[in-house]
Design an enzyme around this catalytic site. Structure first.
Site, PDB file in Angstrom:
ATOM      1  N   CYS A  70       3.235  -3.363   3.913  1.00  8.53           N
ATOM      2  CA  CYS A  70       2.375  -2.306   4.213  1.00  8.53           C
ATOM      3  C   CYS A  70       3.081  -1.658   5.611  1.00  8.53           C
ATOM      4  O   CYS A  70       4.104  -2.076   5.958  1.00  8.53           O
ATOM      5  CB  CYS A  70       0.744  -2.747   4.463  1.00  8.53           C
ATOM      6  N   GLY A  71       2.515  -0.574   6.151  1.00 10.54           N
ATOM      7  CA  GLY A  71       3.012  -0.060   7.390  1.00 10.54           C
ATOM      8  C   GLY A  71       3.649  -0.979   8.404  1.00 10.54           C
ATOM      9  O   GLY A  71       4.723  -1.027   8.617  1.00 10.54           O
ATOM     10  N   THR A  72       2.517  -1.807   9.029  1.00  8.10           N
ATOM     11  CA  THR A  72       2.828  -2.842   9.991  1.00  8.10           C
ATOM     12  C   THR A  72       3.343  -4.079   9.374  1.00  8.10           C
ATOM     13  O   THR A  72       3.752  -5.064  10.026  1.00  8.10           O
ATOM     14  CB  THR A  72       1.660  -2.999  11.055  1.00  8.10           C
ATOM     15  N   GLY A 103      -2.123  -5.817   7.645  1.00 12.00           N
ATOM     16  CA  GLY A 103      -3.005  -5.856   6.961  1.00 12.00           C
ATOM     17  C   GLY A 103      -2.788  -6.701   5.655  1.00 12.00           C
ATOM     18  O   GLY A 103      -3.635  -7.341   5.127  1.00 12.00           O
ATOM     19  N   ARG A 125       1.441 -30.293   8.914  1.00 15.25           N
ATOM     20  CA  ARG A 125       0.820 -29.039   9.760  1.00 15.25           C
ATOM     21  C   ARG A 125       0.510 -27.985   8.588  1.00 15.25           C
ATOM     22  O   ARG A 125      -0.682 -27.406   8.803  1.00 15.25           O
ATOM     23  CB  ARG A 125       1.899 -28.577  10.689  1.00 15.25           C
ATOM     24  N   ARG A 183       7.978 -33.385   9.131  1.00 14.40           N
ATOM     25  CA  ARG A 183       6.895 -33.125  10.020  1.00 14.40           C
ATOM     26  C   ARG A 183       6.029 -31.946   9.759  1.00 14.40           C
ATOM     27  O   ARG A 183       4.811 -31.846  10.098  1.00 14.40           O
ATOM     28  CB  ARG A 183       7.289 -33.095  11.533  1.00 14.40           C
ATOM     29  N   HIS A 184       6.631 -30.973   9.152  1.00 14.77           N
ATOM     30  CA  HIS A 184       5.835 -29.712   9.020  1.00 14.77           C
ATOM     31  C   HIS A 184       4.898 -29.924   7.640  1.00 14.77           C
ATOM     32  O   HIS A 184       4.025 -29.101   7.609  1.00 14.77           O
ATOM     33  CB  HIS A 184       7.077 -28.616   8.558  1.00 14.77           C
ATOM     34  N   HIS A 242       9.991 -24.086   7.903  1.00 13.04           N
ATOM     35  CA  HIS A 242       8.931 -24.761   8.873  1.00 13.04           C
ATOM     36  C   HIS A 242       7.542 -24.713   8.063  1.00 13.04           C
ATOM     37  O   HIS A 242       6.597 -25.562   8.154  1.00 13.04           O
ATOM     38  CB  HIS A 242       8.710 -24.302  10.088  1.00 13.04           C
ATOM     39  N   ASP A 283       0.899  -1.205  -0.089  1.00  9.18           N
ATOM     40  CA  ASP A 283       0.078   0.088  -0.038  1.00  9.18           C
ATOM     41  C   ASP A 283       1.051   1.217   0.089  1.00  9.18           C
ATOM     42  O   ASP A 283       2.025   1.103  -0.222  1.00  9.18           O
ATOM     43  CB  ASP A 283      -1.097  -0.051   1.188  1.00  9.18           C
ATOM     44  N   HIS A 284       0.323   2.455   0.308  1.00 10.04           N
ATOM     45  CA  HIS A 284       1.192   3.466   0.388  1.00 10.04           C
ATOM     46  C   HIS A 284       2.083   3.621   1.198  1.00 10.04           C
ATOM     47  O   HIS A 284       3.249   4.271   0.945  1.00 10.04           O
ATOM     48  CB  HIS A 284       0.310   4.986   0.465  1.00 10.04           C
TER      49      HIS A 284
HETATM   50  C1  RB5 Z   1      -1.839   2.401   6.559  1.00 11.03           C
HETATM   51  O1  RB5 Z   1      -1.672   3.842   7.445  1.00 11.03           O
HETATM   52  C2  RB5 Z   1      -1.655   1.483   7.534  1.00 11.03           C
HETATM   53  O2  RB5 Z   1      -2.637   1.243   8.254  1.00 11.03           O
HETATM   54  C3  RB5 Z   1      -1.398   0.027   6.903  1.00 11.03           C
HETATM   55  O3  RB5 Z   1      -0.267   0.421   5.841  1.00 11.03           O
HETATM   56  C4  RB5 Z   1      -1.082  -1.114   7.568  1.00 11.03           C
HETATM   57  O4  RB5 Z   1       0.000  -0.922   8.644  1.00 11.03           O
HETATM   58  C5  RB5 Z   1      -2.115  -1.658   7.913  1.00 11.03           C
HETATM   59  O5  RB5 Z   1      -2.137  -2.995   8.455  1.00 11.03           O
END
Ligand code: RB5
Length: 150
Positions: free
Chosen positions: A72-74, A77, A143, A139-140, A105, A14-15
């Site tokens: 993405c940021g984190t 998502g 799973r 074994r993996h 794994h 994403d951005h």
């Molecule tokens: C965007 O601001 C942020 O929410 C997205 O990149 C991400 O971190 C979502 O999981």
């Protein structure tokens, strides 16, 4: 695992991951990756990660691409989005050890990264490991088969 030069790799973000994705595409091309398909986004303007995560994951699920990279940021998502697709195993990683274990794994076929929490060099190090580490099977296997049965 095929050599990088024979792999078809689907990339998306994403951005929040846009800048890192551009660097990743450049890095993969500099390493002579077989084929790199960029599923967007194509600017730093605010965008919704499922709009890019779904097409990337669909390409992997249907075999159009062998493997994927998403950010993405984190990383959350876009990883959640990718993992809605059967037989896509997207692993959220932030250090090379996790990228190695995701391959060994989990036979992960998508490397997901948290763009706001890592440097491009850390991303490149994970890419190097992810695309050169084989799945261990054994074994993996039982799973990962159970992931698809619920
Ligand atoms: C965007 O601001 C942020 O929410 C997205 O990149 C991400 O971190 C979502 O999981």
């Amino acid at each position: 695992m095929k050599p990088l030069s024979e792999l078809k790799i689907a990339v998306c973000s994403d951005h929040a991951g846009y800048e890192l994705k551009c660097k990743i595409v450049e890095y993969l091309r500099s390493k002579q990756a077989g084929q790199v398909t960029d599923f967007g986004t194509h600017s730093a303007e605010s965008a919704d990660y499922p709009d890019f995560g779904h097409p990337m994951a669909h390409a992997v699920a249907t075999g159009v691409c062998d493997m994927g990279i998403s950010c993405c940021g984190t990383g959350n998502g876009i990883t959640m989005t990718a993992n809605r697709h059967a037989f896509v195993r997207a692993a959220l990683c932030w250090k090379p050890e996790l990228a190695a274990l995701a391959r060994q794994h989990n036979n992960a076929n998508v490397l997901s990264m948290p763009a706001r929490f890592i440097t491009p060099e850390e991303a490149f190090a994970m890419i190097d490991v992810f695309f050169s580490t084989d799945y261990e099977g054994g074994r993996h296997q039982r799973r990962i088969e159970k992931i698809e049965r619920f």
